[in-house]
Design a protein around this motif. Structure first.
Motif, PDB file in Angstrom:
ATOM      1  N   THR A 172      -4.096  -8.194  -1.040  1.00  0.00           N
ATOM      2  CA  THR A 172      -3.803  -6.790  -0.751  1.00  0.00           C
ATOM      3  C   THR A 172      -3.819  -5.964  -2.030  1.00  0.00           C
ATOM      4  N   ALA A 173      -3.211  -6.477  -3.088  1.00  0.00           N
ATOM      5  CA  ALA A 173      -3.175  -5.756  -4.364  1.00  0.00           C
ATOM      6  C   ALA A 173      -4.587  -5.570  -4.919  1.00  0.00           C
ATOM      7  N   ALA A 195       2.699   1.562  -3.377  1.00  0.00           N
ATOM      8  CA  ALA A 195       1.774   1.895  -4.465  1.00  0.00           C
ATOM      9  C   ALA A 195       1.414   3.376  -4.430  1.00  0.00           C
ATOM     10  N   SER A 196       1.274   3.940  -3.212  1.00  0.00           N
ATOM     11  CA  SER A 196       0.883   5.345  -3.095  1.00  0.00           C
ATOM     12  C   SER A 196       2.032   6.296  -3.402  1.00  0.00           C
ATOM     13  N   ALA A 256       0.833  -1.209   0.000  1.00  0.00           N
ATOM     14  CA  ALA A 256       0.000   0.000   0.000  1.00  0.00           C
ATOM     15  C   ALA A 256       0.862   1.252   0.000  1.00  0.00           C
ATOM     16  N   ARG A 257       1.892   1.285   0.841  1.00  0.00           N
ATOM     17  CA  ARG A 257       2.748   2.473   0.907  1.00  0.00           C
ATOM     18  C   ARG A 257       3.485   2.688  -0.403  1.00  0.00           C
ATOM     19  N   TRP A 306       6.255   1.211  -6.141  1.00  0.00           N
ATOM     20  CA  TRP A 306       5.904  -0.201  -6.373  1.00  0.00           C
ATOM     21  C   TRP A 306       5.960  -0.476  -7.864  1.00  0.00           C
ATOM     22  N   SER A 337      -7.323  -5.371  -3.221  1.00  0.00           N
ATOM     23  CA  SER A 337      -8.028  -4.390  -2.396  1.00  0.00           C
ATOM     24  C   SER A 337      -7.652  -2.962  -2.763  1.00  0.00           C
ATOM     25  N   LEU A 338      -6.509  -2.795  -3.429  1.00  0.00           N
ATOM     26  CA  LEU A 338      -6.060  -1.464  -3.866  1.00  0.00           C
ATOM     27  C   LEU A 338      -6.486  -1.156  -5.296  1.00  0.00           C
ATOM     28  N   GLY A 339      -7.257  -2.056  -5.901  1.00  0.00           N
ATOM     29  CA  GLY A 339      -7.784  -1.793  -7.231  1.00  0.00           C
ATOM     30  C   GLY A 339      -7.021  -2.437  -8.367  1.00  0.00           C
ATOM     31  N   ALA A 386       2.683  -1.189  -9.872  1.00  0.00           N
ATOM     32  CA  ALA A 386       1.858  -0.008 -10.117  1.00  0.00           C
ATOM     33  C   ALA A 386       2.420   0.813 -11.278  1.00  0.00           C
TER      34      ALA A 386
END
Length: 289
Positions: free
Chosen positions: A143-144, A114-115, A111-112, A119, A146-148, A122
């Motif tokens: 997890t991936a 990707a933002s 998540a971190r 990553w 859930s981030l779209g 991404a």
């Protein structure tokens, strides 16, 4: 025949003439360029021009086991890049259908990264026409998603259903970035992928055993290593593993992992661009035999 263009020329032009002639068997022209004698093309290439290891037909004999040497002097043709690995790969996948093998990071970091844009999956997903991802880590896959990131799935490439799953992806390019150094049998892993996807181009990156960074660590008597790694790769050993997997026609590239942020990093980066064999990362572009 010109030995290289761009930075390679400037590097050689600064060398004493005796070194230029020893390396290249050529002559120094008025504009500082070095030209090769035809027989030297197989043994020397400095970054900046387009290299192809198939200019050395004899090397395939060693790669395929038809000849042996316990001290082969191998001078690989490597294209050095100033871009960090992520930017280099993102440029190659532009507008292509891509399969990213081993796409997941450690689940808590996805998540971190990707933002903040660090990553790799991404970055590839933003550039590719479509970017599929497979990984054996089911938690990271969830997890991936859930981030779209919808085109990812948990898959063991040796599973019976793998050929059908991979065929449905129908990728133009298969990326295996910094994966095979984690595996006990990298040739078997790549061979399985190549058998499932015989028409795709493969891009395989690995940490470079001959990097200048590693040499400096060695002088200090220390090894800096990811403790999940099973191997370092040199240009020859990477080509050997690819040949064992049935992947041929290798075009070798090199780059750094990330953009430099320190004075030491900037110096290593500049030297690695000038002498591609010193870079931190080796990247091969290959096709199934």
């Amino acid at each position: 025949m010109r030995i290289a263009q761009g930075q390679g020329d400037r590097y050689l032009a600064c060398a004493p003439q005796c070194i230029r002639q020893r390396l290249c068997g050529g002559v120094n022209t008025a504009n500082g360029h070095v030209f090769l004698q035809q027989q030297d093309v197989a043994r020397v290439h400095f970054g900046g021009g387009r290299a192809n290891n198939r200019t050395m037909p004899h090397i395939e004999t060693y790669l395929l086991g038809g000849a042996f040497s316990d001290d082969l002097p191998f001078r690989p043709g490597i294209i050095g890049h100033a871009q960090p690995r992520g930017d280099l790969l993102a440029g190659w996948v532009a507008q292509q259908c891509v399969l990213h093998v081993g796409f997941a990071d450690h689940a808590p970091l996805i998540a971190r990264r990707a933002s903040d844009g660090s990553w790799l999956h991404a970055l590839l997903s933003r550039n590719a026409r479509i970017c599929h991802g497979i990984d054996i880590n089911a938690t990271a896959v969830d997890t991936a998603r859930s981030l779209g990131f919808d085109h990812v799935q948990q898959l063991d490439v040796f599973a019976p259903e793998a050929p059908q799953v991979l065929a449905r992806c129908a990728p133009d390019m298969v990326l295996v970035p910094d994966v095979i150094e984690h595996l006990p049998d990298p040739a078997a892993f790549l061979r399985r992928l190549a058998q499932c996807l015989p028409e795709a181009e493969f891009v395989v990156s690995v940490p470079n055993a001959l990097s200048l960074r590693n040499a400096l660590h060695g002088v200090c008597g220390v090894e800096h290593v990811n403790t999940d790694h099973r191997a370092w790769f040199s240009p020859f050993t990477l080509l050997k593993v690819l040949a064992d997997a049935g992947l041929v026609g290798a075009e070798l590239h090199s780059c750094q992992v990330a953009a430099p942020g320190t004075m030491k990093g900037r110096l290593l980066h500049r030297l690695a661009v000038r002498r591609p064999l010193w870079a931190d990362v080796l990247v091969a572009r290959v096709k199934a035999r």
